[in-house]
Design an enzyme around this catalytic site. Sequence first.
Site, PDB file in Angstrom:
ATOM      1  N   GLY A  39     -59.982  72.288  -1.487  1.00 27.27           N
ATOM      2  CA  GLY A  39     -58.669  72.910  -1.486  1.00 27.27           C
ATOM      3  C   GLY A  39     -57.507  71.967  -1.271  1.00 27.27           C
ATOM      4  O   GLY A  39     -56.353  72.349  -1.460  1.00 27.27           O
ATOM      5  N   GLY A  40     -57.786  70.729  -0.837  1.00 28.62           N
ATOM      6  CA  GLY A  40     -56.731  69.740  -0.701  1.00 28.62           C
ATOM      7  C   GLY A  40     -55.680  70.100   0.330  1.00 28.62           C
ATOM      8  O   GLY A  40     -55.867  70.968   1.192  1.00 28.62           O
ATOM      9  N   GLY A 145     -53.263  63.999  -5.186  1.00 24.36           N
ATOM     10  CA  GLY A 145     -52.173  64.612  -4.447  1.00 24.36           C
ATOM     11  C   GLY A 145     -51.234  63.644  -3.758  1.00 24.36           C
ATOM     12  O   GLY A 145     -51.006  62.526  -4.218  1.00 24.36           O
ATOM     13  N   GLY A 181     -34.718  66.308   7.911  1.00 21.89           N
ATOM     14  CA  GLY A 181     -34.914  66.694   6.512  1.00 21.89           C
ATOM     15  C   GLY A 181     -34.693  68.172   6.315  1.00 21.89           C
ATOM     16  O   GLY A 181     -35.385  69.003   6.920  1.00 21.89           O
ATOM     17  N   GLU A 204     -29.904  66.410   8.276  1.00 17.91           N
ATOM     18  CA  GLU A 204     -30.058  66.190   6.838  1.00 17.91           C
ATOM     19  C   GLU A 204     -29.082  65.123   6.348  1.00 17.91           C
ATOM     20  O   GLU A 204     -27.888  65.183   6.635  1.00 17.91           O
ATOM     21  CB  GLU A 204     -29.845  67.500   6.076  1.00 17.91           C
ATOM     22  CG  GLU A 204     -29.707  67.382   4.572  1.00 17.91           C
ATOM     23  CD  GLU A 204     -30.894  66.706   3.910  1.00 17.91           C
ATOM     24  OE1 GLU A 204     -30.659  65.826   3.067  1.00 17.91           O
ATOM     25  OE2 GLU A 204     -32.049  67.042   4.237  1.00 17.91           O
ATOM     26  N   ASP A 313     -49.287  65.967  -7.729  1.00 22.41           N
ATOM     27  CA  ASP A 313     -48.362  65.182  -6.916  1.00 22.41           C
ATOM     28  C   ASP A 313     -48.483  63.682  -7.148  1.00 22.41           C
ATOM     29  O   ASP A 313     -47.576  62.922  -6.803  1.00 22.41           O
ATOM     30  CB  ASP A 313     -48.591  65.448  -5.425  1.00 22.41           C
ATOM     31  CG  ASP A 313     -48.136  66.828  -4.988  1.00 22.41           C
ATOM     32  OD1 ASP A 313     -47.746  67.622  -5.864  1.00 22.41           O
ATOM     33  OD2 ASP A 313     -48.189  67.115  -3.782  1.00 22.41           O
ATOM     34  N   HIS A 445     -36.536 102.166  -9.583  1.00 23.38           N
ATOM     35  CA  HIS A 445     -35.615 102.409  -8.466  1.00 23.38           C
ATOM     36  C   HIS A 445     -36.344 103.188  -7.378  1.00 23.38           C
ATOM     37  O   HIS A 445     -37.057 104.147  -7.675  1.00 23.38           O
ATOM     38  CB  HIS A 445     -34.416 103.231  -8.952  1.00 23.38           C
ATOM     39  CG  HIS A 445     -33.504 103.654  -7.841  1.00 23.38           C
ATOM     40  ND1 HIS A 445     -32.628 102.784  -7.237  1.00 23.38           N
ATOM     41  CD2 HIS A 445     -33.361 104.858  -7.216  1.00 23.38           C
ATOM     42  CE1 HIS A 445     -31.967 103.429  -6.301  1.00 23.38           C
ATOM     43  NE2 HIS A 445     -32.383 104.684  -6.250  1.00 23.38           N
TER      44      HIS A 445
END
Length: 467
Positions: A39-40, A145, A181, A204, A313, A445
């Site tokens: 699954g990393g 990744g 960050g 940031e 990645d 709705h």
Amino acid sequence: MSQFDVTVIGSGPGGYVAAIRAAQLGFTTAIIEKYPTLGGTCLNVGCIPSKALLDSSEHFENAKHNFAGHGIIINEPQADIARMIERKNEVIKQNTDGISYLMNKNKITVFEGVGSFESATQIKVTKNDGSTETIESKYTIIATGSKPSSLPFITLDKERVITSTEALNLKEIPKHLVVIGGGVIGLELGSVYLRLGAQVTVVEFMDKIIPTMDGALSKELTKVLKKQGMKFMLSTAVSAVERNGDTVKITAKDKKGEEVTVEGDYCLVSVGRKPYTDGLGLEKAGVELDERGRVKVNDHLQTNVANIYAIGDVIKGAMLAHKAEEEGVFVAETLAGQKPHINYNLIPGVVYTWPEVAGVGKTEEQLKEEGVAYKVGSFPMRALGRSRASGDVDGLVKIIADEKTDEVLGMHIVGARAADLIAEGVIAMEFRASAEDIARSSHAHPTYAEAIKEAALDATAKRPIHM
């Protein structure tokens, strides 16, 4: 020596999906994973565990602040962080066990160990006990990744100065969590602990949070998170992080160039991620990296070595699990002689704060830079009956359309279930729908999705019904 048609190195969303699709297409397939569970990052220390904690902390937030308004009276709720972490681990196990099941179902051979190239067609698997096994593969897909980035002057002790991995396993709720960050990961994990009672300050470097998303989303999310109690230090450049016992001191310069400091008991360093290629032995296979350490690929996701591909990645582009999945399918189908396609412009980005944030297509800033003539329609969530019924009135839907053709160029949402609602924008843009096409499509709705119809009405004819 075992031989395979396709071998995938890495079992994250890109890797395991690539392996499954390859097996479905008739390839003998293997997958190599160095950790005991599949699954990393996403399933083990990323997407899934963070969402588990976000959901737990959201339930706590509702119990503490919102239940009474619904006529639900309970004693003062207490946050049991140990149980939340335990539940998070249970969710991880359910998901990783599910991946193991899919490997067996699709007859994919799983190797536990570190995979490294011996040549372009041979891969050595170094197992945890030190033993090795070499396999041969006609094609290899690199799907290793990424890992958290840091800043060169920061020492990550993984106790008080931590990454997202450690933030998912804290044994206590911080008194003051300082997040370096203001991107997706920092805001999500900051939200978890803010809801549980921590003071959270986000530092940031840029002048806004989620800087890669549409400016309207950044502005709205900043307003909402401030209302929830999160504090922001924008346009602030961190220069030092020092730990003294249980206190972490962050030194920075603000936009005026003046030195400022902030202290907390934990500091989460969340300044992005970098591709993970350690130990792959790429030099033995002759695979090239770019100037940012990413595996270089062409438009077919093929490296400079013809039988080796890379996805997710570890290559250029947004570091998103669903991007990696699309690329995994793309490579498997390419190897089978099919003609798949990926429209990278239509891969949505999502922030799982509450309200959620999601965007797809072009931002208004991008269109201005490109000189494209456009028009904008927007609609506030608080004008919806469904939003008022649930109490989720923060946020908006923004639709950007071509000024002449009315084709939808971008959709951007802050609001309840934005992560799910954005799929409507992806489908509309995949089929090159106009804003009028959306406006003339019936939406049930009461639903949150009605805001999309109203924003489309605003974009195409400036005639929303409920505003």
